[in-house]
Design a protein around this motif. Structure first.
Motif, short mmCIF file in Angstrom:
data_model
loop_
_atom_site.label_atom_id
_atom_site.label_comp_id
_atom_site.label_asym_id
_atom_site.label_seq_id
_atom_site.Cartn_x
_atom_site.Cartn_y
_atom_site.Cartn_z
N PRO A 113 0.85 -1.18 0.00
CA PRO A 113 0.00 0.00 0.00
C PRO A 113 0.90 1.25 0.00
N PRO A 114 0.52 2.30 -0.74
CA PRO A 114 1.41 3.45 -0.92
C PRO A 114 1.94 4.08 0.38
N HIS A 115 1.09 4.20 1.40
CA HIS A 115 1.61 4.82 2.63
C HIS A 115 2.68 3.95 3.29
N GLU A 141 6.65 4.82 3.86
CA GLU A 141 7.33 4.70 5.16
C GLU A 141 8.62 3.89 4.99
N LEU A 142 8.52 2.78 4.26
CA LEU A 142 9.73 1.99 3.99
C LEU A 142 10.80 2.85 3.32
N LEU A 143 10.41 3.58 2.27
CA LEU A 143 11.39 4.28 1.43
C LEU A 143 11.89 5.57 2.05
N PHE A 144 11.03 6.27 2.79
CA PHE A 144 11.44 7.58 3.29
C PHE A 144 12.13 7.50 4.66
N ASP A 186 1.77 11.73 2.84
CA ASP A 186 2.66 10.61 2.52
C ASP A 186 2.57 9.50 3.57
N MET A 187 2.38 9.89 4.82
CA MET A 187 2.24 8.91 5.89
C MET A 187 1.19 9.42 6.86
N ILE A 188 0.56 8.50 7.58
CA ILE A 188 -0.51 8.89 8.50
C ILE A 188 -0.29 8.21 9.84
N VAL A 189 -0.34 9.00 10.92
CA VAL A 189 -0.28 8.48 12.28
C VAL A 189 -1.54 8.97 12.97
N ALA A 244 9.70 11.75 12.08
CA ALA A 244 10.11 12.89 11.25
C ALA A 244 11.62 13.09 11.32
N GLN A 245 12.16 12.91 12.52
CA GLN A 245 13.59 13.10 12.69
C GLN A 245 14.39 12.08 11.86
N THR A 246 13.93 10.86 11.87
CA THR A 246 14.61 9.84 11.06
C THR A 246 14.64 10.26 9.61
N ILE A 247 13.49 10.72 9.13
CA ILE A 247 13.42 11.17 7.73
C ILE A 247 14.36 12.35 7.50
#
Ligand code: NI
Ligand code: NI
Ligand code: NI
Lengths: 259, 259, 259, 259, 259, 259
Positions: E151-153, E157-160, F117-120, F193-196
């Motif tokens: 799934p895109p999200h 997460e994996l890629l970013f 891009d991501m959801i928490v 976010a910090q990891t990114i």
């Protein structure tokens, strides 16, 4: 008097535009009449159709009935616009449609002729695509008709200048199949139709449908398309759009400000 | 006697169709012979190929060997059909293929010529695309060859009328590159080939491949395609399809009923 | 002295290439100058632009400044290549661009002219597309410009032979709009521009953008594209690629080995 | 006794498969019955449809009526195949279709359920996609139904192993919307249907149609498609294909040789 | 000692990565060994392949051999990059490939596993996609592998983040088919393989090929693609790109400046 | 008081919706504020953005400001609609955007969150997509956001029922990345976010852009798109459309007649 005349014999259906008063403008009524006749032809097993004006016509068709165009706020070339419906009818007709042209062809009628499968014209016939002159933001499927029928530089000259082009020039560019003198054009076209009528209608039908799909297969992402629709909306909501329609109705030159 | 003659010199490979008895019909055997020769040319580093008939040929090629077409129940233009294989060989050959045409070109041979990269023809050469006459439901990649080589109205005239067109007309429409008198055509073509042979074969190869991909990029959804295949199946299972093949073999005019 | 001259009056912007010493080669500097001028025209509300060389020019433009091409190891036609940027500027300019051509047009300048919306040329003008002669692996959008402007067989003759074609021939094939004698070409083009300038700029702008998108809509899968890029990389890393560039600089004929 | 039962109330149409003897196999007759009922529902203004088996059914549907599959030489999943028609009916129905599943779902019935808009199942329901077990070369639109409904690795496990998967597992992978105990599933589904029935049918209809088009928009070039059809033809003409059908009819395990 | 071990029995081919010293990095040599073995399996008529590491492996594969990545100036993921070749080999293998995973999977090896047809993993297995950590601009077909498997999200997460995810989490998201304890995983996988091996290899082969084509059919215009390649070129020519590679080799944390 | 709060530190930009009175409805003003802040973040070199509501918010965002929707006659989701603009801003932002969700998310705000891009989300968060309840004909790019974020059957349940779904359910379906208790969610998200922020921003930027393009690459023919627009126009010109908007404003249940 009826807007069109229709007859069918030997598998050849002929539709004659017969609304000289309105210069055969493609009004909703006229379009419905053509659509109904094409449906009749289909049921009667017509193997080819000829679309023509009355012999001696000065104007083959004036294109959109400008009185029917909205004055702004609405897409003038939406899915239910008469021109758009007519183009789809011609493309969906399961046998070839030959346009037989004498006189001048204006505006949306240019697209109609280009959407026919083959075109035969007299040397005196002329074609003027006028959306730029009238200020109408043509739509994607309409432009694709031009792009498929004409080399792109020629299509742009037609669309950006709105100047009439002669049948001879269009024939040289592969847009018109044959230029034939007025005295011979009816027989010439009938002869071509007869040849088609003796060929396999099933093979022709499935080839026409495939060619239609292949020519339409210039796919866009939804985002590209919605952006285009947004750009077109800006135009048909503009001051210039209303100016173009009004100037046409008032028979004066429009003054465009680009806003 | 071999079906084709092949020679290569100075990087220019020449294939001469040599099966006059069958009017160079594109039988499975002939197609395999051409494919094998193109493979040889490739290995020998040919920089250009010329595809021609014997000097003096009346018929350049008669197209499909009708005896090889199935009588119904089976797609006559499936992936392994000889014509379809030959078209792919020409398109995949990494150097330009020039068709040198004298005589008449019929049916599937029209597509073969159109699929070549450049075409040189004598003024007397003629081209007749005959699937509608024979009743064969042409396939999508085959129709795309026509649509890419010819303006759509001209392609439809070829396909729907099955009438021969002259080399002169096809040259005016950008389909044929040059019309050259019989006495000069061999030298003219050789000269063009030589020019190509001195250019960069790597640059040409990668341009040809890109042009092939771009021209083929008229993508359809699987549903559109399966619908087309369904329509074609109706045709090759029809009474008319068998009638067309039989009439051809019996050398009489077919009578099509549209069923 | 500036590389180009620019003026605008009555909504008609004119850019004159003015770098005769370098035969108007499309150097990075020249391209930036054109781009900046187009931006000015846009701001000034230009309704049409004319792109021309100085009256009397022998060479309209020599195409790429070969001194700027990388010697290998790098894609010579990447996204930031001056030619590619210029093509995008012309396509994105919201009003029609008319190319007015006298003299000879070489290499990348051919694509530039083909990317303009309309083309007017003198009878003496010639066009030579030279990537095959120079050994440069042209890129997909560049080839699409050719494929959209020219019938495929003609495009291939241009690209595979690198021979010059006359304006007359290109006009017959629908690539050039009009061939006009030297003495009349400036007035003729100005007249065409004036007609456009009186039409609706909004309608023209949205049609041009749609035509651009439709013509570009020959979509490929990422795998097809990456394969092409891989093939092109083999070419610009080859011995032949360097040979082509070097031969050009040394003004001698290249010798291509296909490796 | 009729093959299906149909009723409609409060805008909720319910179709109950009622052919227990044949384990609700999707025979041509049954498919026509469903299609006719969906047409009735449409006319009656149904705002949602429920597709279910009789309460207590062991087998929801056994999929294709294998007796109707051709024994070879013919595409078993052509455009007019009953399963393919039924899938199109469900997709074209202008209101949501909810599949209510108890019992086991086999073969083509898996695709039917996946093509429904929402799926509710009992914990005991199982799904087995069996073309690999039966030896049938599934077609592109059919595989797209799987690819759109299921994560690709799960779709492949279903298709390559032919093993049944439980409702619980499919719910975790987002394929099934809700797993509901047998005692509650009818009311649960009716409740969901009622919620939909109170929403705007026009908004839902146009969203369903857009989602259908977007999900189908995985376009292929004609050449890719014809190659696939060629590969599939090899399979349905193979010895293994006939073996699969025969083994099924003889209720024995097939022995596949890969030829 | 060989880089991989290969065996085949009962139609089930097994490849065991055997280069523990280099943590089974996907070096050019290793990739060629796998490709050669897959070719052998194909010839031997394998009906399924299993790709695994040695029992007890801590690292299933470390992904790219970073020593083989160019230091800048060159696309690190071009058509001939070992990872890209390996992905194509797995996709083109005509029978299903099952990835059996114990240990950690890093970088490009994540894509390799995702490109397999089915995935079985131990509860301890982890997956870390590290291009963002290493600073490598992944390419379009590579990203499509992620987008099709996850799934895109989750893919983002994996890629970013480049953080490892557990097998359990990937199983819940439909990426991994089954999580199986270490003691049982070999038998479990062999059992799944056996089921596949008894199904029709022809039907499976043509389904796998169609699924591959459908999943890849996210077509882009050439302009979109060349723009992407231009953006990627900026990255692999950047200071940060070299920093990422160097930091990895020096076993220190990279410091990225965004330039 | 400002509609949003913005801060940036350590490369992490945070936008906090701050318009509790209007339940953070996505009014034109609010959207412009977010767009402006994202532009600031971009200039400041932010490597990741967090989009959140005020701690303790009951409603994360109510979606469209219904007062801004046209009452009919006009496409409510045209290119310049605030929601559509905001979605494009989030997609075009060159660094990842993380949605941090507590409270309920309604209508167009669902799409906004899905486009991040991501959801928490906290366990109490809920998501309700309400166009069917409100009677609004959602548009193609909007539906594509749903189709890309959610398995199709789940997307349809969201869109056709308008019922709220819990964060837990969306996490199981791969739509939400992590469900985190209220007390920990801020720190958890900051940590992600910090990891990114320590990864390569160039590599991430070019991957995000490629993923955007690939996910959008579900191309349609112009005819398909214009048909869709025609269907949508029928809806927003309908009696039901006005009923939906009015009922919402009058805080009563709409009564839909399907006309
Ligand atoms: Ni053309
Ligand atoms: Ni095209
Ligand atoms: Ni997709």
């Amino acid at each position: 008097m009826s807007l069109i005349l229709a007859e069918i014999s030997d598998g050849i259906g002929t539709i004659t535009l017969n609304h000289d008063i309105k210069r055969n403008a493609l009004s909703e009524q006229l379009v419905h009449a053509i659509a109904a006749t094409l449906a009749d032809f289909r049921e009667a097993g017509a193997r080819v159709a000829i679309l023509r004006a009355q012999p001696g016509a000065k104007v083959w068709s004036a294109g959109h009935d400008v009185a029917e165009l909205p004055l702004g706020g609405l897409d003038p070339l939406g899915w239910q616009d008469p021109l758009r419906m007519l183009i789809r009818e011609v493309e969906a007709f399961p046998a070839p449609v030959i346009a037989l042209i004498e006189g001048s062809v204006w505006g949306g009628a240019c697209e109609l002729v280009f959407a026919c499968d083959m075109i035969v014209a007299t040397p005196e016939a002329t074609f003027a695509a006028t959306p730029a002159k009238l200020g109408v933001p043509y739509n994607a499927t309409g432009l694709l008709t031009f792009l498929n029928a004409a080399p792109p530089h020629i299509a742009k000259e037609l669309l950006f200048t709105s100047r009439p082009m002669t049948a001879a020039r269009l024939e040289r560019q592969g847009i018109i199949n044959h230029v034939v003198p007025l005295a011979e054009i009816s027989e010439f076209t009938h002869d071509m139709a007869q040849t088609i009528a003796h060929n396999s209608p099933l093979a022709i039908g499935v080839m026409k449908e495939q060619l239609r799909i292949l020519a339409a297969a210039h796919a866009l992402s939804p985002a590209d398309f919605e952006r285009i629709q947004g750009l077109r909306r800006v135009v048909y909501n503009s001051r210039d759009y209303a100016e173009g329609i009004n100037a046409f109705k008032e028979k004066r030159k429009p003054v465009y400000l680009g806003e």
